[in-house]
Design an enzyme around this catalytic site. Sequence first.
Site, PDB file in Angstrom:
ATOM      1  CG  ASP A  83      -1.927  -1.130   1.187  1.00  0.00           C
ATOM      2  OD1 ASP A  83      -2.293  -1.563   0.081  1.00  0.00           O
ATOM      3  OD2 ASP A  83      -2.327  -1.599   2.270  1.00  0.00           O
ATOM      4  NE  ARG A 130      -2.444  -7.504  -7.209  1.00  0.00           N
ATOM      5  CZ  ARG A 130      -2.806  -8.629  -6.615  1.00  0.00           C
ATOM      6  NH1 ARG A 130      -2.584  -9.789  -7.201  1.00  0.00           N
ATOM      7  NH2 ARG A 130      -3.414  -8.625  -5.432  1.00  0.00           N
ATOM      8  NE  ARG A 131      -6.114  -9.544  -4.483  1.00  0.00           N
ATOM      9  CZ  ARG A 131      -6.063  -9.004  -3.263  1.00  0.00           C
ATOM     10  NH1 ARG A 131      -7.009  -8.162  -2.868  1.00  0.00           N
ATOM     11  NH2 ARG A 131      -5.066  -9.297  -2.450  1.00  0.00           N
TER      12      ARG A 131
HETATM   13  N1  PBG Z   1      -5.265  -3.692   0.063  1.00  0.00           N
HETATM   14  C1  PBG Z   1      -5.342  -3.874   1.473  1.00  0.00           C
HETATM   15  C2  PBG Z   1      -4.290  -4.789   1.971  1.00  0.00           C
HETATM   16  N2  PBG Z   1      -3.032  -4.344   2.156  1.00  0.00           N
HETATM   17  C3  PBG Z   1      -2.270  -5.416   2.580  1.00  0.00           C
HETATM   18  C4  PBG Z   1      -3.100  -6.524   2.651  1.00  0.00           C
HETATM   19  C5  PBG Z   1      -2.669  -7.879   3.035  1.00  0.00           C
HETATM   20  C6  PBG Z   1      -1.382  -7.994   3.789  1.00  0.00           C
HETATM   21  C7  PBG Z   1      -0.141  -7.869   2.966  1.00  0.00           C
HETATM   22  O1  PBG Z   1      -0.140  -7.875   1.736  1.00  0.00           O
HETATM   23  O2  PBG Z   1       0.939  -7.774   3.596  1.00  0.00           O
HETATM   24  C8  PBG Z   1      -4.377  -6.130   2.285  1.00  0.00           C
HETATM   25  C9  PBG Z   1      -5.595  -6.967   2.241  1.00  0.00           C
HETATM   26  C10 PBG Z   1      -5.780  -7.754   0.982  1.00  0.00           C
HETATM   27  O3  PBG Z   1      -5.288  -7.351  -0.103  1.00  0.00           O
HETATM   28  O4  PBG Z   1      -6.441  -8.799   1.039  1.00  0.00           O
END
Ligand code: PBG
Length: 310
Positions: A83, A130-131
């Site tokens: 993030d 992306r997903r």
């Molecule tokens: N976008 C939110 C976010 N930021 C980090 C994670 C998961 C933990 C990580 O990647 O370290 C998540 C949740 C997800 O994508 O399911």
Amino acid sequence: MTARLRIATRKSPLALWQTEHVAAQLRARHPGLVVDLVPMSTRGDEVLDRSLAAIGGKGLFLKELELAMLRGQADCAVHSLKDVPMELEPGFMLPAILERADHADAFVSNRFDGIDALPPGAVVGTSSLRRQGQLRALRPDLVLRDLRGNVNTRLAKLDAGDYDAIVLACAGLQRLGFEARIRARLDAPQWLPAPAQGAIAIECRDDDGATQALCGALDHAATRTCVEAERAMNRALHGSCHVPVAALARLDGDALELHGLVGAPHDGRAVRAERRGPASQAEALGIAVAEQLLAQGARELIDASHSNSA
Ligand SMILES: NCc1[nH]cc(CCC(=O)O)c1CC(=O)O
């Protein structure tokens, strides 16, 4: 004088878990150090009715925490590295990137065992371009619906019957005790995670040597090398964070292998590239893979998803 470290964090359950994890490791490494959490609400957490791109991108999650460090209310902040924008705000640095947990995405469903088992036209929830791009490439028939909120909220929406399946990060589910909800791991090379997924980073001011020294004890060199390559690739492909880009680097001795992908959520097109290089040249490897992707038309896919992401 007792040494003390104040860590700014978002208030979501995942952010609090990650910050408690960092605090516990810092206390273990530095006996006598007093570590306190400074939980804060950010605009990215509060505004849930508009897309992140529309309100200013993922950097919103960092801004309040950075202000707290500038005001002297906190010494450092803990983030999911995926993030964190590719370019940090001037005056900040990452003194530690912790050892990466599970990098993979998770297929989560109360009825189906994996993407292949979904019936035609099944509804899958994810707001990540992306997903969405990777789902679309595998299964053009699926109906993709937005799904925002923290991990707990997203699981609750799945359980309420709004979706046949959702895609989340394995790392977040494992940290929050939801490992049993992972029906399938979506893994490389077929499926790629977000750059730096699964890695936790500490951020501090670049003029704060004392905090850098304390936090530096948690840095994991191999993880830093891998995420450097992934983030360099992402940086070379675009400026913002809201794009359908996936990357995974793996270190095998001194050899670094990087897989990259750019997708198109709307029509399922995708370009892929992979390359190996020396671990000492992580950034150059990221740039080289980005160039391979651009040579295959990645720019057009990124621009197409931008114009559709609002
Ligand atoms: N976008 C939110 C976010 N930021 C980090 C994670 C998961 C933990 C990580 O990647 O370290 C998540 C949740 C997800 O994508 O399911």
